[in-house]
Motif scaffolding. Structure first.
Motif, PDB file in Angstrom:
ATOM      1  N   ALA A   1      -4.926   7.671  -9.860  1.00  0.00           N
ATOM      2  CA  ALA A   1      -5.595   8.840  -9.273  1.00  0.00           C
ATOM      3  C   ALA A   1      -7.044   8.917  -9.748  1.00  0.00           C
ATOM      4  O   ALA A   1      -7.312   8.764 -10.943  1.00  0.00           O
ATOM      5  CB  ALA A   1      -4.844  10.108  -9.665  1.00  0.00           C
ATOM      6  N   GLN A   2      -7.948   9.105  -8.759  1.00  0.00           N
ATOM      7  CA  GLN A   2      -9.363   9.260  -9.101  1.00  0.00           C
ATOM      8  C   GLN A   2      -9.615  10.763  -9.165  1.00  0.00           C
ATOM      9  O   GLN A   2      -9.419  11.480  -8.181  1.00  0.00           O
ATOM     10  CB  GLN A   2     -10.208   8.627  -8.009  1.00  0.00           C
ATOM     11  CG  GLN A   2     -11.530   8.132  -8.513  1.00  0.00           C
ATOM     12  CD  GLN A   2     -12.210   7.275  -7.457  1.00  0.00           C
ATOM     13  OE1 GLN A   2     -11.755   7.188  -6.311  1.00  0.00           O
ATOM     14  NE2 GLN A   2     -13.309   6.632  -7.831  1.00  0.00           N
TER      15      GLN A   2
ATOM     16  N   ARG B   1      -5.402  10.977   1.441  1.00  0.00           N
ATOM     17  CA  ARG B   1      -5.524  11.055  -0.024  1.00  0.00           C
ATOM     18  C   ARG B   1      -6.228   9.819  -0.545  1.00  0.00           C
ATOM     19  O   ARG B   1      -5.633   8.969  -1.215  1.00  0.00           O
ATOM     20  CB  ARG B   1      -4.146  11.174  -0.683  1.00  0.00           C
ATOM     21  CG  ARG B   1      -3.417  12.454  -0.424  1.00  0.00           C
ATOM     22  CD  ARG B   1      -4.169  13.673  -0.952  1.00  0.00           C
ATOM     23  NE  ARG B   1      -4.358  13.622  -2.385  1.00  0.00           N
ATOM     24  CZ  ARG B   1      -3.510  14.131  -3.272  1.00  0.00           C
ATOM     25  NH1 ARG B   1      -2.412  14.739  -2.872  1.00  0.00           N
ATOM     26  NH2 ARG B   1      -3.784  14.053  -4.561  1.00  0.00           N
ATOM     27  N   PRO B   2      -7.513   9.686  -0.249  1.00  0.00           N
ATOM     28  CA  PRO B   2      -8.234   8.482  -0.711  1.00  0.00           C
ATOM     29  C   PRO B   2      -8.330   8.425  -2.237  1.00  0.00           C
ATOM     30  O   PRO B   2      -8.583   7.368  -2.799  1.00  0.00           O
ATOM     31  CB  PRO B   2      -9.601   8.643  -0.073  1.00  0.00           C
ATOM     32  CG  PRO B   2      -9.741  10.107   0.215  1.00  0.00           C
ATOM     33  CD  PRO B   2      -8.375  10.637   0.479  1.00  0.00           C
ATOM     34  N   ASP B   3      -8.056   9.566  -2.883  1.00  0.00           N
ATOM     35  CA  ASP B   3      -8.157   9.571  -4.355  1.00  0.00           C
ATOM     36  C   ASP B   3      -6.956   8.906  -5.019  1.00  0.00           C
ATOM     37  O   ASP B   3      -6.953   8.658  -6.214  1.00  0.00           O
ATOM     38  CB  ASP B   3      -8.276  11.003  -4.864  1.00  0.00           C
ATOM     39  CG  ASP B   3      -7.113  11.871  -4.421  1.00  0.00           C
ATOM     40  OD1 ASP B   3      -6.611  11.658  -3.285  1.00  0.00           O
ATOM     41  OD2 ASP B   3      -6.677  12.737  -5.213  1.00  0.00           O
TER      42      ASP B   3
ATOM     43  N   GLY C   1     -11.808  14.202  -9.662  1.00  0.00           N
ATOM     44  CA  GLY C   1     -13.171  14.721  -9.555  1.00  0.00           C
ATOM     45  C   GLY C   1     -13.951  14.131  -8.401  1.00  0.00           C
ATOM     46  O   GLY C   1     -15.158  13.926  -8.490  1.00  0.00           O
ATOM     47  N   GLY C   2     -13.311  13.803  -7.303  1.00  0.00           N
ATOM     48  CA  GLY C   2     -14.015  13.375  -6.095  1.00  0.00           C
ATOM     49  C   GLY C   2     -14.214  11.877  -6.023  1.00  0.00           C
ATOM     50  O   GLY C   2     -13.991  11.160  -7.014  1.00  0.00           O
ATOM     51  N   PRO C   3     -14.596  11.375  -4.822  1.00  0.00           N
ATOM     52  CA  PRO C   3     -14.684   9.934  -4.572  1.00  0.00           C
ATOM     53  C   PRO C   3     -15.680   9.232  -5.474  1.00  0.00           C
ATOM     54  O   PRO C   3     -15.543   8.039  -5.745  1.00  0.00           O
ATOM     55  CB  PRO C   3     -15.125   9.847  -3.114  1.00  0.00           C
ATOM     56  CG  PRO C   3     -15.004  11.225  -2.558  1.00  0.00           C
ATOM     57  CD  PRO C   3     -14.992  12.202  -3.677  1.00  0.00           C
ATOM     58  N   THR C   4     -16.657   9.949  -5.959  1.00  0.00           N
ATOM     59  CA  THR C   4     -17.693   9.269  -6.737  1.00  0.00           C
ATOM     60  C   THR C   4     -17.394   9.311  -8.222  1.00  0.00           C
ATOM     61  O   THR C   4     -18.057   8.659  -9.010  1.00  0.00           O
ATOM     62  CB  THR C   4     -19.061   9.903  -6.485  1.00  0.00           C
ATOM     63  OG1 THR C   4     -18.938  11.305  -6.768  1.00  0.00           O
ATOM     64  CG2 THR C   4     -19.518   9.678  -5.048  1.00  0.00           C
TER      65      THR C   4
ATOM     66  N   GLY D   1       0.840  -1.181   0.000  1.00  0.00           N
ATOM     67  CA  GLY D   1       0.000   0.000   0.000  1.00  0.00           C
ATOM     68  C   GLY D   1       0.876   1.231   0.000  1.00  0.00           C
ATOM     69  O   GLY D   1       1.808   1.322  -0.797  1.00  0.00           O
ATOM     70  N   TRP D   2       0.641   2.171   0.894  1.00  0.00           N
ATOM     71  CA  TRP D   2       1.475   3.349   0.994  1.00  0.00           C
ATOM     72  C   TRP D   2       2.737   3.066   1.777  1.00  0.00           C
ATOM     73  O   TRP D   2       3.658   3.850   1.792  1.00  0.00           O
ATOM     74  CB  TRP D   2       0.711   4.491   1.649  1.00  0.00           C
ATOM     75  CG  TRP D   2      -0.198   5.194   0.680  1.00  0.00           C
ATOM     76  CD1 TRP D   2      -1.541   5.204   0.677  1.00  0.00           C
ATOM     77  CD2 TRP D   2       0.240   5.985  -0.414  1.00  0.00           C
ATOM     78  NE1 TRP D   2      -2.050   5.927  -0.352  1.00  0.00           N
ATOM     79  CE2 TRP D   2      -0.923   6.436  -1.076  1.00  0.00           C
ATOM     80  CE3 TRP D   2       1.457   6.360  -0.963  1.00  0.00           C
ATOM     81  CZ2 TRP D   2      -0.912   7.228  -2.203  1.00  0.00           C
ATOM     82  CZ3 TRP D   2       1.472   7.154  -2.070  1.00  0.00           C
ATOM     83  CH2 TRP D   2       0.316   7.580  -2.687  1.00  0.00           C
TER      84      TRP D   2
END
Lengths: 634, 247
Positions: B160-161, B202-204, B163-166, A123-124
């Motif tokens: 990388a996602q 940084r969940p994205d 424009g947001g989590p959705t 992971g990170w």
């Protein structure tokens, strides 16, 4: 060091440098190439494995399986997985070395390749650091094999190069050898000419030396003609060109010396009777024509015989001296022919009186002439040619026919023993040049000089055997005393190539013998068999022995033909030397002769020096050596 | 946002490279040997390896990019000088801010007219433009120059996602991770946002693979061109940096 050796060494050094350098560089380059490739493989494989590990679960079994799968199926020395703190999480290692590569080679060309390193992520989080090292042993084995190959090729190529280079060198330098040989020959005053080589530099040298040789040859020709002219002036009858009375008498006296090699012979005189009346009857011009024709016939008769001479003793008396001739029939027939030819144009043809006699060496010239005159007088009375025998000797009963001589000579030669005479040849200052060694044969219990048997030995073909025995004896004496010896060789021996070869072999085997050996051949014979004599010289000169002409002088005009065979000396005929102190014409001739001889590097030696005054006069004329009754050693 | 879309990169599939047969290359080796023989004869003593100096960088920048290039390099050197001796977190903050402020985001297409080009810090500073990996590389080099050990730095490929989590838009992207401790949660130096956040915030971003210069020959090697380094983008850029004077 010779040029060819130096060039060869230079070529070898360059070859070694090129091939050795190429070999080293190629090996190093190959090693670097392999190391580079292995490193790339390490880095790539580490990255791939790390990427796959980053994606997979991080439990020990999965990790172990991934590493094992890579390690077991691939070609690795080690795969290490290290935790961020440096502790080992996983390790696989294979330490086998290449078994077919010698240890020294592995040590000499170390194939050190850094491991490939890649980071494994969980992971990170940092999970660890992967180090992958490929095995180098197959690369090392390959390097070893190719190095062997390369070494083989380099050695083969270097050998081939050296071989080709040495062949090429030999080819290129062959003309140089020729040039050196010619230069040395010229240095030794043998003015030879050689073929021009194709190398431009050498060609110019050879051309220059050839030009020098040619010029010397021309000079020799002119000079020897001039000397010949001097001889004619001094010795010849102005009208006929035959020897004058004085020259003829000198020659006779020389032939009658007791210890000379030509031997007994004949002398004959032909009288053109009533010359004055003939002049009146047919006119002086026709009469002179007649005499000239007679002279020409006589000249042809003596031309090819050693020591032979034709002369005009006075206005009407023509004489020939034929040393070595024992058959009076031959002489008389020849004279009659000559006389017949000369008088055939006259009417009526007159028969000319002829008186002849045999002579023996050792007789007084006066006795021989008296005998000849009495024969002539008898012929004038009888109208037939008259001949007188030489007086019998008490000490030696000569056989009267060929069969008797053959028997006698065979008997003498069978034991293989001959004696050699011992007469010094000295320089004007008294130093000994060599000792003349005329042969003695045991004939009927007594040692007899060559003059007694040489004519018959020649006729019976025994001279070569005699010469061989003489040489044997000479070699023995040289070995024993170290004295330089002069040996007379017969023409029969000179004309047989295998005889020359035999002597050459003997002399090559023992250079000391060659140094002390002076071989001499009659001048007449040398010119008469010029080709054989040249071959004889070419065969023997390289051994280091000396070769000369004896009884030289009459053939001086042809000396140019022998300028390139490497002669060492001329022994000038006693007929020229006799009375030289009182004969200005002969002195001029002898001075010219010595000059010509010196010009081509010959020593001039006077034969038959018989009086102290002759001995005193000769050195001033350019003579380098003296021999004869008046000469003692020391 | 439009710019972000352009940071996409195509993966160049690097197959496990088997060593090409030495046999096939032998001819080339001989040629090389001949060349080496010749050149060693011609050059004699050989050349002195250029000693890379930081000063050299300014000269190169002036030569290539003129006064703006010189100014950029001067500013960068001032940053490095000012940040020297500060604590690591402050250094990371300053470096991140420096590049995010100074460099304008542009895709490789626009800057280099190439599909994918990894620029050296000098090239990035000189043009004042770069895409995600150019930011990451410049920051990595700066931090390393400030003395932060390599083990604390990772260049990381992330998914990388945008424009947001959705949002469903996914983009290949590269960031620089700073690990205060080897096992710690990394700080993310990104070109998408100017703020430094820990990875947990940084969940994205989803990490795929990371790397740094550890274990690479090139980093410490003299600036002689190693033909194999050209084949790897990462080693290539390190080598070019060394040639420009950055160590």
């Amino acid at each position: 060091m010779s040029l060819i050796k130096q060039l060869w060494l230079a070529i070898s050094a360059v070859t070694l440098l090129v091939f050795g350098g190429a070999f080293l560089l190629t090996t190093v380059a190959a090693r670097n190439y392999l190391a580079e490739q292995l490193y790339v493989k390490n880095v790539d494989n580490a990255t791939v494995l790390a990427l796959s590990m980053s994606q997979m679960p991080k439990d020990p079994v999965t990790l172990e399986l991934q590493v094992s799968a890579q390690f077991d199926a691939g070609h690795y020395r080690s795969i290490h997985l290290l935790a961020p703190d440096g502790s080992t999480l996983l390790a696989r290692q294979d330490d086998r070395t290449a078994d077919d590569v010698p240890a020294w080679f592995a040590a000499l060309t170390p194939l050190t390749v850094k491991p490939g390193v890649a980071q494994v992520q969980d992971g990170w989080k940092q999970f660890g650091r992967l180090e992958v090292e490929s095995h180098t042993r197959y690369a090392l084995a390959e390097l070893w094999r190719s190095t062997l190959h390369l070494a083989g090729w380099c050695v083969a190529a270097a050998l081939l190069t050296s071989l080709v280079a040495s062949l090429l060198l030999r080819l290129l330098l062959r003309p140089l050898d020729q040039v050196v040989t010619q230069a040395e020959a010229i240095g030794a005053r043998r003015f030879i000419t050689t073929e021009e080589p194709s190398t431009p530099e050498l060609r110019r040298v050879v051309r220059a030396m050839n030009a020098l040789s040619d010029r010397v040859k021309l000079l020799m020709l002119e000079e020897s003609r001039r000397v010949e002219e001097l001889r004619r002036k001094a010795q010849a009858d102005p009208l006929t060109g035959l020897a004058g009375r004085e020259a003829f008498m000198s020659a006779l006296a020389a032939r009658l010396e007791p210890d000379q090699t030509i031997g007994a012979g004949c002398i004959a005189v032909l009288r053109v009777t009533a010359l004055g009346e003939l002049n009146q009857r047919v006119g002086r011009i026709v009469a002179d024509q007649c005499l000239l024709q007679l002279s020409e016939s006589l000249r042809t008769l003596v031309e090819t015989r050693t020591g032979a001479i034709a002369g005009r003793l006075n206005g009407s008396d023509f004489a020939i001296l034929l040393p070595g001739e024992s058959d009076d029939g031959v002489v008389l027939a020849a004279l009659l022919d000559a006389a017949g030819d000369a008088t055939s144009t006259l009417t009526p043809p007159s028969s000319l009186p002829i008186g002849a006699t045999h002579y023996l060496p050792g007789e007084a010239p006066g006795h021989v002439l008296a005998r000849m005159d009495s024969a002539l007088a008898a012929s004038e009375r009888s109208g037939q040619p008259e001949i007188r025998e030489a007086p019998r000797r008490d000490d030696f009963r000569e056989p009267t026919d060929a069969e008797g001589w053959r028997h006698l000579l065979d008997e003498a030669l069978a034991p293989g023993k001959v004696l050699l005479g011992h007469y010094p040849v000295v320089t004007p200052t008294g130093a000994v040049l060599h000792f003349e060694s005329p042969v003695r044969l045991n004939l009927g219990g007594q040692w007899q000089p060559a003059s007694r048997f040489v004519a018959w030995a020649a006729r019976l073909g025994k001279l070569q055997t005699v010469d061989a025995l003489v040489l044997d004896a000479a070699f023995k004496r040289i070995k024993a005393t170290g004295e330089p010896l002069g040996i007379n060789l017969s023409l029969e021996s000179v004309r047989h190539p295998e005889f020359a070869r035999m002597i050459a072999d003997r002399l090559h085997a023992d250079p000391e013998l060659a140094q002390a050996l002076w071989l001499e051949v009659p001048e007449h014979g040398a010119y008469h068999h010029l080709e054989a004599f040249r071959n004889f010289c070419h065969a023997l000169k390289p051994t280091g022995c000396r070769i000369g002409l004896e009884h030289a002088g009459p053939g001086i005009a042809r000396i140019g033909e022998l300028h390139d065979v490497g002669l060492d000396y001329l022994k000038i005929d006693a007929a020229i030397i006799r009375g030289i102190d009182a004969h200005p014409g002969n002195q001029a001739f002898l001075r010219g002769l010595c000059m010509v001889a010196h010009a081509i590097g010959l020593q001039a030696i006077a034969e038959g020096v018989s009086t102290p005054s002759e001995r005193e006069a000769l050195p001033g004329l350019g003579i380098d050596g003296l021999t004869g009754p008046a000469i003692q050693a020391g | 946002m439009r710019d972000v879309l352009l940071c996409g990169r195509k993966w160049r599939q690097g197959a496990l490279s088997a060593i090409p047969s030495w046999h096939r290359r032998r001819a080339a080796i001989f040629q090389l040997a001949a060349t080496l023989l010749l050149s060693s004869l011609l050059l004699g003593v050989g050349f002195v390896a250029a000693k890379p100096l930081f000063d050299q960088l300014t000269a190169v920048a002036v030569q290539r990019y003129g006064p703006p290039g010189r100014d950029a390099v001067t500013a960068w050197r001032r940053l490095l000088a000012d940040a020297a001796g500060l604590d690591e977190v402050e250094q990371v903050r300053r470096v991140n801010a420096f590049f995010n402020r100074r460099i304008q985001y542009e895709s490789d297409d626009v800057v280099w007219h190439q599909n994918d080009y990894w620029a050296t810090p000098l090239e990035t500073l000189g043009r004042a433009m770069g895409d995600c990996e150019d930011f990451a590389i410049a920051k990595y080099v700066s931090l390393e120059a400030l003395g932060i050990p390599r083990s604390k730095l990772r260049l990381t490929y992330v998914r990388a996602q945008i424009g947001g989590p959705t949002s469903g838009i996914v983009q290949a992207h590269m960031i620089l991770g700073y690990y205060p401790e080897p096992s710690a949660d990394p700080m993310i130096l990104d070109s998408l946002i100017s703020e430094i956040r820990p990875a947990s915030r940084r969940p994205d971003l989803a990490p795929i693979f990371s790397f740094n210069a550890e274990g690479l020959w090139v980093a410490g090697a003299p600036a002689v061109s190693d033909p194999t380094a050209r084949l790897s983008r990462w080693r290539d850029v390190l080598q070019r940096m060394a040639q420009e004077g950055i160590q």
